[in-house]
Design an enzyme around this catalytic site. Structure first.
Site, PDB file in Angstrom:
ATOM      1  N   CYS A  79       0.650  -1.175  -0.110  1.00  0.00           N
ATOM      2  CA  CYS A  79       0.021   0.035  -0.016  1.00  0.00           C
ATOM      3  C   CYS A  79       0.891   1.190  -0.047  1.00  0.00           C
ATOM      4  O   CYS A  79       0.553   2.132  -0.753  1.00  0.00           O
ATOM      5  CB  CYS A  79      -0.937  -0.038   1.183  1.00  0.00           C
ATOM      6  SG  CYS A  79      -0.419   0.247   2.727  1.00  0.00           S
ATOM      7  N   HIS A 118      -2.558   0.960   7.312  1.00  0.00           N
ATOM      8  CA  HIS A 118      -2.781   1.086   5.673  1.00  0.00           C
ATOM      9  C   HIS A 118      -2.793   2.391   5.239  1.00  0.00           C
ATOM     10  O   HIS A 118      -3.259   3.537   6.141  1.00  0.00           O
ATOM     11  CB  HIS A 118      -4.069   0.358   5.554  1.00  0.00           C
ATOM     12  CG  HIS A 118      -4.906   0.856   3.998  1.00  0.00           C
ATOM     13  ND1 HIS A 118      -3.888   0.254   3.153  1.00  0.00           N
ATOM     14  CD2 HIS A 118      -5.633   1.429   3.580  1.00  0.00           C
ATOM     15  CE1 HIS A 118      -4.549   0.428   2.084  1.00  0.00           C
ATOM     16  NE2 HIS A 118      -5.530   1.253   1.976  1.00  0.00           N
ATOM     17  N   ASP A 135      -7.856   4.942  -3.527  1.00  0.00           N
ATOM     18  CA  ASP A 135      -6.882   3.995  -2.692  1.00  0.00           C
ATOM     19  C   ASP A 135      -6.329   2.941  -3.926  1.00  0.00           C
ATOM     20  O   ASP A 135      -7.424   2.217  -4.502  1.00  0.00           O
ATOM     21  CB  ASP A 135      -7.671   3.416  -1.880  1.00  0.00           C
ATOM     22  CG  ASP A 135      -6.910   2.361  -1.011  1.00  0.00           C
ATOM     23  OD1 ASP A 135      -5.661   2.215  -1.198  1.00  0.00           O
ATOM     24  OD2 ASP A 135      -7.118   1.954   0.142  1.00  0.00           O
TER      25      ASP A 135
END
Length: 283
Positions: A79, A118, A135
């Site tokens: 991520c 995250h 995202d």
């Protein structure tokens, strides 16, 4: 929303757009561009944790991310890598971006039991009063395929998936938002994915979180391969020695890998990833 100018030294925007398969005229900073670039990125660049599996925290410098995720072609990232690169590309295209952190709460009884590990993005679109949650780095079948407006209790259909945002009570001074995905195959309903507030985070914050996730022996990313690839009609996930294919109609199939050679072959053929020399996938 605070302004967040960032340097984009090391980013090759044209190469990035070519990497994600974007064709046509130069992009304007609008909602359609934001949706299109996110979906194209997710279908082109796989999610993978091979650096962490090798005991190394991947670099978050733009030049290094460009070399690995853009010019490398046969690698991906997790991520912090994906969303750092994506944020820089969006800013180069004229969007304003706020970097956020979230608690991954899939399967959690209490949100507070999960740390903020995250990275997600809040994106301002010129001329649009609504910020968008964007995202490209959530390594799960419940991930957003396209950005969604930061609006509570509204169902969004993003490239075939169903999501909604909710506000939930918590003890902090800022509102807590939760991204939920409709997961008919597993839960038969809405399933919380991650929870976040709108507090901006800085590169130094992600450097610390990145190091922790990559090197902590208790981190799942440092102990087993975790790789995903999104295609127009299905989602592939390698978790340890199991490959799970989830099709858009909800059909799920699983395959248990028989050993190291098969794992490498599957990553190369099905996920588009060349495993670094010397790395053992299935210990």
């Amino acid at each position: 929303m605070p302004d967040s100018p960032r340097k984009t030294t090391g980013l090759d925007l044209d190469a990035y757009l070519d990497r994600i398969g974007w064709e046509g005229q130069r992009l304007a900073a609008g909602a359609d561009t934001l949706r299109g670039v996110q979906l194209a990125h997710m279908r082109a660049v796989p999610f993978e944790n091979l650096d962490a599996l090798a005991g190394t925290a991947p670099s978050l410098e733009l030049a290094d991310l460009t070399a690995k995720l853009v010019h490398g072609r046969r690698r991906g990232g997790y991520c912090y890598e994906h969303n750092t690169l994506f944020a820089a590309a969006l800013e180069a295209l004229g969007f304003r971006v706020t970097r956020l952190t979230a608690r991954v709460v899939v399967g959690a009884d209490r949100f507070e039991d999960r740390p903020r590990t995250h990275m997600a993005l809040l994106v301002e679109v010129p001329g649009d009063p609504r910020p968008y949650l964007a995202d490209v780095g959530f390594g799960a079948v419940g991930s957003l395929l396209e950005p969604v407006p930061l609006t509570a209790d509204t169902e969004f259909h993003d490239a075939g998936r169903r999501h909604r945002l909710a506000r939930v009570p918590h003890r902090g001074p800022l509102e807590m938002w939760v991204l939920e995905a409709y997961r008919q195959a597993s839960t038969g309903g809405w399933e919380a994915q991650y929870a976040f507030t709108l507090e901006p985070f800085e590169p130094s914050d992600y450097e610390m979180i990145n190091w922790h996730i990559a090197t902590n022996p208790r981190s799942p990313f440092s102990r087993r391969p975790y790789v995903q690839r999104l295609m127009p009609d299905r989602h592939l996930l390698l978790d340890g020695d199991r490959v799970t294919e989830t099709r858009d109609d909800g059909t799920v199939t699983e395959l248990k890998l028989t050993g190291e050679a098969e794992a490498r072959r599957v990553l190369a053929a099905d996920f588009g990833i060349d495993v670094p020399e010397g790395l053992t996938l299935l210990g």
